[in-house]
Design an enzyme around this catalytic site. Structure first.
Site, PDB file in Angstrom:
ATOM      1  N   ARG A  11     -41.176 -12.462-176.950  1.00  0.00           N
ATOM      2  CA  ARG A  11     -41.148 -11.835-178.261  1.00  0.00           C
ATOM      3  C   ARG A  11     -40.090 -12.505-179.124  1.00  0.00           C
ATOM      4  O   ARG A  11     -38.943 -12.614-178.705  1.00  0.00           O
ATOM      5  CB  ARG A  11     -40.825 -10.347-178.139  1.00  0.00           C
TER       6      ARG A  11
ATOM      7  N   ARG B 157     -37.503 -10.349-174.133  1.00  0.00           N
ATOM      8  CA  ARG B 157     -36.802 -10.122-175.406  1.00  0.00           C
ATOM      9  C   ARG B 157     -35.812 -11.250-175.633  1.00  0.00           C
ATOM     10  O   ARG B 157     -35.041 -11.573-174.722  1.00  0.00           O
ATOM     11  CB  ARG B 157     -36.046  -8.789-175.352  1.00  0.00           C
TER      12      ARG B 157
ATOM     13  N   MET C 298     -44.176  38.932-155.086  1.00  0.00           N
ATOM     14  CA  MET C 298     -43.789  39.545-153.827  1.00  0.00           C
ATOM     15  C   MET C 298     -44.148  38.620-152.695  1.00  0.00           C
ATOM     16  O   MET C 298     -45.201  37.999-152.719  1.00  0.00           O
ATOM     17  CB  MET C 298     -44.541  40.862-153.652  1.00  0.00           C
TER      18      MET C 298
ATOM     19  N   SER D 225     -50.104  -6.270-177.598  1.00  0.00           N
ATOM     20  CA  SER D 225     -49.283  -5.603-176.588  1.00  0.00           C
ATOM     21  C   SER D 225     -48.657  -4.377-177.246  1.00  0.00           C
ATOM     22  O   SER D 225     -47.923  -4.504-178.230  1.00  0.00           O
ATOM     23  CB  SER D 225     -48.212  -6.553-176.074  1.00  0.00           C
TER      24      SER D 225
ATOM     25  N   ASN E 129     -42.596   2.309-177.285  1.00  0.00           N
ATOM     26  CA  ASN E 129     -41.338   2.967-177.649  1.00  0.00           C
ATOM     27  C   ASN E 129     -41.299   3.166-179.161  1.00  0.00           C
ATOM     28  O   ASN E 129     -41.127   4.280-179.657  1.00  0.00           O
ATOM     29  CB  ASN E 129     -40.129   2.128-177.220  1.00  0.00           C
TER      30      ASN E 129
ATOM     31  N   GLY F 229     -41.451  34.330-157.747  1.00  0.00           N
ATOM     32  CA  GLY F 229     -41.442  35.502-158.614  1.00  0.00           C
ATOM     33  C   GLY F 229     -42.434  36.542-158.159  1.00  0.00           C
ATOM     34  O   GLY F 229     -42.444  37.676-158.624  1.00  0.00           O
TER      35      GLY F 229
ATOM     36  N   TYR G 265     -53.505  -4.914-169.015  1.00  0.00           N
ATOM     37  CA  TYR G 265     -52.327  -4.919-168.150  1.00  0.00           C
ATOM     38  C   TYR G 265     -51.247  -3.986-168.679  1.00  0.00           C
ATOM     39  O   TYR G 265     -51.275  -3.602-169.850  1.00  0.00           O
ATOM     40  CB  TYR G 265     -51.760  -6.335-167.986  1.00  0.00           C
TER      41      TYR G 265
ATOM     42  N   LYS H 220     -52.467  30.417-148.161  1.00  0.00           N
ATOM     43  CA  LYS H 220     -52.026  30.868-146.839  1.00  0.00           C
ATOM     44  C   LYS H 220     -53.196  31.447-146.044  1.00  0.00           C
ATOM     45  O   LYS H 220     -53.406  31.093-144.873  1.00  0.00           O
ATOM     46  CB  LYS H 220     -50.922  31.921-147.015  1.00  0.00           C
TER      47      LYS H 220
END
Lengths: 880, 880
Positions: free
Chosen positions: B616, B560, B105, B770, B774, B103, B858, B24
């Site tokens: 795959r 897939r 002042m 690749s 996951n 939180g 990629y 500020k």
């Protein structure tokens, strides 16, 4: 290649020329060199074999020349002439690779016989039947091995002649019969190969040598080399040796002997022999060989000479020898010597006694004993001399063997067991509800589940034999019977299970007790002085701890607390704790478990006085302590349809809901290990309190206690930081309450890959690392052990995609690389970080070598494997 | 510390002194510096704050002196005097940290008022009510913030006075009332603090400064810093600024404005203002503010000036500004400027337009848009301006929102969907049997299962919204109703699900369509020119492939094949294949699947003409295609008890046996991926054949096809070697049969830790890697995603054991370390190895930065995230 020596007379070689002369050739040369009576001969080198292939399977003229030059020397040495009508030199031709290999051509005897030289043999031996039989056998062997005529065609001729004459045994064939057969054999070869059986002995010899070389490259040998990772360019040597005959009368004979007893290790000649016989006759089994001792009576001088030879060979090779010999007309000849195979107990006894005799060093003695073989000494085992009826085969889940009555129900097993009956508990799979049955059984047999199934883990923990995943068994729980391979076995029938092989055997089988001989103790004591790795045991109760200590364990490396939760007196309270609806209910249940846990720890601390005890806080997911979801489902469906007990139905439905809530898709990767401690800190706090209260109580009694608290399944340093804080806070409280100081450590199991690659962070909060290689192998490979062993691992092993089961022998390239990373990163943060292993690999000799190299401080394994680990650790030092 | 400057007048600072002056203060100084009308003031530095703490919370005499010296300058600048009865200088005191922090002042206004100076204010404004209200508010703020009297006690007094007079609103209070309140406030402070409310303005000032400093170290601020990893030693600055008043009549006012529309990005002033008012009045909500445009009518000159100021600020800061202003008696004052928050579409529009205006560079424009925010532009979404009734919350499993009638049965969903009705399929969990229902629904809602449950995976694949694991829902399948939060929802009732937040909402909600504005396209085009990473999409069917291409995907990174097995026309044949008892039965079933698979691949190849398509081979365990074990159990128990259909019972029992045989303890680590291909090579062979036959057919049509065959779950190079051989053999056969040449690649997913640490071996047989992050995250952490997200991950995140969900943002220290190892080892073997990622992290901006740095070629992500990945990849380059 000119000028290079490709043929060595036996008196030109030595034992250390094995790579050039093959194992057999080198030993024949060595025996010749030290003046022992070996029939003369020479060896064509492995280099000649390689050259043969390089030249498109051609023997070079130079090689042929060198062979014949040596043949001439052989003629001079024997005083016989190759191809001579009157005094023909006959030879054997044998392959002799560096590493002996099945699938290769083995032996051709009597080479040099033909239609002329046969007469010399007849005259020389004065035994036409013997001579024609030699010729007949030679043509058959040569025709089959060298000229590739199917053996059954020779057999057919032999059988027809016998049939024509009404003979039953070969021995009934007369010299004339055999001469006829020789002619028929020659005709057979002509018809089948469009070639004559070669009459020229030198041609016979070259053809035989080529056949030996060719056999190096046949299909079976190639596959065998690939499987056993033997290089293709080792090549094989060929041994040409003058024939001696043990069947030339009562002053002749043949035999095989070990310089010590290969079964017990006793220092005494062991073997058998036949008078007036050749090796083949022993194999044929028509005459029963005599024990070697009787040679003393029959041919005392020969026996004395043989004893001397044995002593010379043993002293020379500094190991027990397995010797083939022939006596030809009162003269002893040695045909082979090699290091003799022996049982585990013999290996131990021989090694220790040879040290005492000053024959070998302590280091050599230690290297002489194969640690994995020692396992058979540490459990009751089936007497291998006894014929058994195997009725099924499962996974060898917990070693040792046991016989008993088949029982299908845990309550019944308990009752019968407590009445002193020996029972085998048979289940499709076991659950915590079956524990009391397992405790009271001799062993466990299941039709489902892998090496880490409940049955397997519990049985291993108790040191009880277990065969699991035995899918051949069709178990009918209602009828209380099982069927396998067409047999029906009912409750009460006696079976034997062998947890070391996975065999299930009909009836009771004779067992041998574990053998902890004084020599064994001595060998281990020597090993202790050499090894760097500490050896601890995995033990969950005072009995196992005491046994481990007896076997030399230097502490407990893994005390699993979950088995303590599974006792029949505790399980209801544990379930109460899990099913608690309120904080207060849970607290109440934990308060009931606390004194029981404390009692467990007191017992173990007492048994391990003065030694460290690593206690792992609760690890398995909570649903493992609850009833089976499928059984509940069936029960509920029944209650629904019958509709006669709505209250029970409601209660069961509530239970099912809770069980379903806690059930997991992949429990192995689920809410377990320190994840339990993070979400339910009150459980770990109770366990920590039980540990420290037990420790305090014993310290006050004056017993030295060294507790090490182990946090399982840490993957992130924050987990360990928070759990360590909880343990430390609890320790502080107990110490304050009991007004006593307790020395303790807090560490973690390293069992997931993330812990390995972030070990530098985790080490900040760990006093020690202990590799949980079972889970680390599962996560590194992405294998669920139970599923892998049941579904595809056998495929991987039989197809050699994996050379070894990674749950048995540590996968050095994958799991090992992560272990090395963790050790290096952890010690980078804390140079003195104590690092051990408590997975099953801790007791596997092949893995111990790697772990020693990786810089671990100790291994921990099941009590029964402690001696193995002690020995393997010493070997690891000596190999390094 | 002597000689160091701790106080800066606004005209001494600059924007780039943020660390010293706070955000500020630096902006106030900057505005002052460039000649904009900012009320005079000064800033006490963050260093002064740190010194304050070092000195035990004491303001040094030197600092006090420096403050008062600057205060004197401020008096001269304003022509007012601090504490002067007639012409008092009043100031605001505000905190100003470098990073704004709740939180702490915030603000004290009107400081300098006391029982004397109030009269100066009354005279100066000629408005006693205004002046007394200022004083009253000042005491309240000061009493609460500085003197720690509870705010409710001030409120109580205010309420009582209003009650006494029968007032409803504060505005009804008269000057006299307010004067009474002032006295009562002062008494309250005396009673509560045993101290007088300070009358001396300098004392007020020092106390307020100390309060700001102290607030830096209060509990809430400390926790906030810890959570957000903000260093404790940044400190806060304090801004002292002379007061201006917007409530001094109709030539005064106050307002807030954005230099562009923060919602749409349109280049036009946007904001609101109030005549004769202060900021607080806007907050109080009693008077409705007017749109900023109307300022033009009311105060045309001020408006012109403000417009100029806005332009200056925007040009100066080179970004859209959020400005607070006050007009005091016809004079414009700026109280704050900062970069304005904006919606995703505004961010895009503003960035692109500013480039066109020459205000910022293309690089800056790219960095201005937060990629994760863009997701809201790529799905239908709930209009955020609308109030909704949230009735449950589950996992945000597949983004986007949808409304429809609740349906509990897949068949019914199909029927209604095909009749054009919009339905939401609600199930406890879905199975392959439900696919036809999902296809015909707007979205899916389940009460069980995590982010990788069947419902989630299938829905994401189809780009349909999905909320799963919504455990609040009690679903009664029999009654076809669900209850949640006391509500009962029946079949046919309309609900809305928001798959981006996990919210379930009552009734139909207004939706906004995805917004692919021209500016968005432009920005992505710029990003494409900068990024190094290729961007591909994960797509399993031609529709998704086409959409991905539209969004700029440069190929399919993961197709897939298992979803193709799940179609209602295929599942029966797939089950037939799995349940086959003989080789021949299995072959027959596969023959039926082959043409269907080939058709799938033809469609995808056609959609991706000229671009690579990575397919795959089958990955999930076979039991995923079979009926549920629990349902079968219930069915069998029913059949048993009823006993009326022994044939059906037998058939179901046979099926159950097969299902049980195939069922696994930890399917995630079970018989799946290439382990299927190894054990059942005929399945992979059929798939390879389908791929190559499809490719050949299209090539003959003249369509360019670039197939890449990907072998999943490889952990050992032998697996890949064998599977590669199978694919190559099949390709050879097809090429021979079709007389055509097909260019293709064979590579592997790297998704288990062992593959990472042995990547140098695996790379020998791979054309590409690749990363399946996951599964790699699951195995590296030892987390089963479904179980972790259902059971303990929320705990880990809320306790900050993990800063982020590792399934959303790549765990760089653990999983990332393994990725880096694999890239380095793989490229060590094959320097040109192509390396990509196809896990969900491929679309996560936070992860993309790391992946770019790791040297990947990629990323591949769901079609809807392709634009996000394009942008994030460009940002990764710019950040590097």
């Amino acid at each position: 290649m000119k000028g290079k020596k490709f043929v060595y007379l036996f008196n030109e070689g030595r034992a250390d020329m094995k790579e050039l002369l093959g194992g057999k050739g080198a030993n024949l040369a060595e025996m010749t060199r030290i003046g022992l009576p070996v029939p003369h001969g020479f060896t064509i080198t492995t280099e000649a074999c390689n050259l043969y292939f390089q030249q498109g399977r051609q023997l070079s003229k130079e090689l042929e020349k060198e062979i014949f030059e040596n043949l001439e020397i052989l003629e001079r040495q024997t005083g016989k002439v190759f191809g001579d009508k009157r005094n023909p030199l006959l030879v054997s031709v044998r392959s002799g690779a560096v590493i002996s290999m099945p699938g290769m051509m083995d032996t051709i005897l009597n080479l040099g016989l033909n239609d002329d030289t046969i007469h010399g043999l007849i005259e020389g031996t004065n035994n036409p039947r013997f001579a024609w039989d030699c010729y007949r056998r030679f043509i058959q062997m040569f025709g089959e091995i060298v000229m590739k005529v199917h053996s059954y065609q020779f057999e057919l001729i032999l059988e027809e002649v016998k049939k024509d004459h009404g003979y039953k045994y070969d021995t009934e064939l007369t010299a004339a019969d055999l001469r006829d057969i020789v002619e028929m054999y020659k005709r057979l070869i002509r018809r089948e190969t469009k070639n004559e059986f070669p009459q020229e002995p030198k041609e016979q010899l070259l053809m035989a040598i080529k056949a030996v070389f060719d056999s190096w490259d046949n299909q079976r040998a190639r596959v065998y080399r690939k499987v056993h990772k033997i290089p293709d360019d080792l090549g094989t040597a060929v041994n040409i040796q003058s024939m001696v005959f043990g069947n030339m009368g009562n002053d002749s004979g043949t035999g095989v002997a070990f310089t010590r007893n290969p079964s017990t290790g006793e220092k005494a000649l062991y073997g058998e022999f036949l008078v007036n016989a050749q090796g083949e006759d022993v194999v044929a089994g028509i005459r029963t060989p005599l024990p070697i001792k009787e040679l003393e009576e029959k041919m005392p001088e020969i026996f004395d000479e043989f004893k001397k030879v044995c002593k010379i060979l043993e002293n020379h090779y500094r190991d027990m020898q397995d010797i083939e010999f022939t006596i030809e007309k009162g003269k002893l000849y040695l045909l082979q010597t090699r290091t003799g195979k022996r049982t585990a107990s013999a290996a131990v006894k021989i090694a220790v006694e040879m040290v005492r005799e000053g024959l070998i060093s302590i280091q050599e003695a230690i290297m002489r004993v194969e640690p994995s073989q020692m396992e058979q000494l540490l459990h009751r085992r089936i007497d291998s001399g006894i014929k058994t009826e195997i009725i099924a085969k499962g996974l060898p889940a917990s070693p040792g063997a046991a016989s008993g009555k088949v029982v299908f129900d845990a309550d019944e097993a308990e009752k019968m067991g407590q009445n002193g009956e020996k029972v085998i508990l048979v289940r499709t799979e076991t659950t915590p509800d079956d524990i009391h049955g397992i405790i009271n059984s001799q062993g466990v047999l299941t039709s489902r589940g892998g090496m880490t199934s409940h049955a397997a883990v519990v049985a291993r923990g108790m040191g009880k034999p277990c065969v699991c995943g035995c899918e051949e068994l069709k178990i009918d729980m209602d009828k209380e019977e099982l069927s396998t391979r067409g047999l029906l076995i009912k409750k009460g029938d006696i079976i034997t299970i062998d947890g070391s092989t996975g065999n299930v055997i009909m009836g009771k089988v004779k067992m041998l007790d574990p053998d902890l001989s004084p020599e064994f103790q001595q060998l281990l004591q020597w090993a202790d002085e050499i090894r760097h790795l500490g050896v601890r045991a995995n033990a969950d109760n005072p009995e196992d701890a005491a046994r481990a200590r007896e076997f030399g364990a230097q502490g407990i490396g893994l005390c699993r607390t979950e088995h303590m939760f599974m006792g029949p007196d505790r399980l209801p309270v544990v379930q109460e704790m899990i099913l608690a609806e309120t904080e207060e209910e849970r607290k109440n249940a934990l308060d009931k478990i606390l004194p029981l846990q404390q009692g467990d720890f007191e017992g173990i601390f007492r048994a391990m006085e003065g030694l460290p005890v690593t206690i792992r806080l609760l690890d398995p997911p909570l649903h493992e302590f609850l009833p089976n979801i499928e059984e509940l489902l069936v029960e509920i469906t029944e209650l629904k349809i019958r509709g006669n007990d709505p209250k029970k139905l409601e209660q069961k439905e509530r239970l099912l809901k809770k069980v379903k809530n806690l059930s997991e898709f992949n429990p192995m990767l689920g809410h377990r290990g320190c994840r339990l401690g993070i979400v339910f800190p009150e459980i770990y706090e109770m366990q920590a309190r039980a540990i420290f209260q037990a420790a305090a109580k014993l310290i006050i009694e004056g017993i030295e206690v060294i507790p090490e608290v182990m946090i399982p399944l840490v993957g992130h340093y924050e987990e360990l930081r928070i759990m360590r804080e909880l343990v430390e806070d609890t320790a502080e409280k107990v110490m304050k309450e009991m007004k006593i100081k307790i020395e303790y450590k807090v560490g973690t199991m390293i069992e997931i890959p993330r812990a390995c690659v972030t070990a530098h962070e985790i080490a900040q909060y760990a006093d020690f690392f202990s590799f949980g290689t079972n889970d680390l192998t599962q996560t590194t490979f992405g294998f669920s052990r139970d599923d892998a062993e049941g579904k595809f691992l056998h495929h991987y092993l039989s197809k050699k995609i994996l050379a070894e089961n990674p749950f048995v022998t540590l996968d050095q390239k994958g799991v090992g690389a992560l272990i090395q990373t963790a050790v290096d990163l952890g010690r980078g943060t804390k140079p003195n970080l104590k690092v051990g292993i408590c997975g099953e690999h801790g007791g596997d000799p092949g893995s111990i070598e790697f772990l020693n190299k990786s810089g671990l401080d100790y291994v921990s394994c099941s009590p029964f494997r402690v001696p193995i680990a002690r020995l393997a650790s010493a070997q690891a030092v000596l190999k390094k």
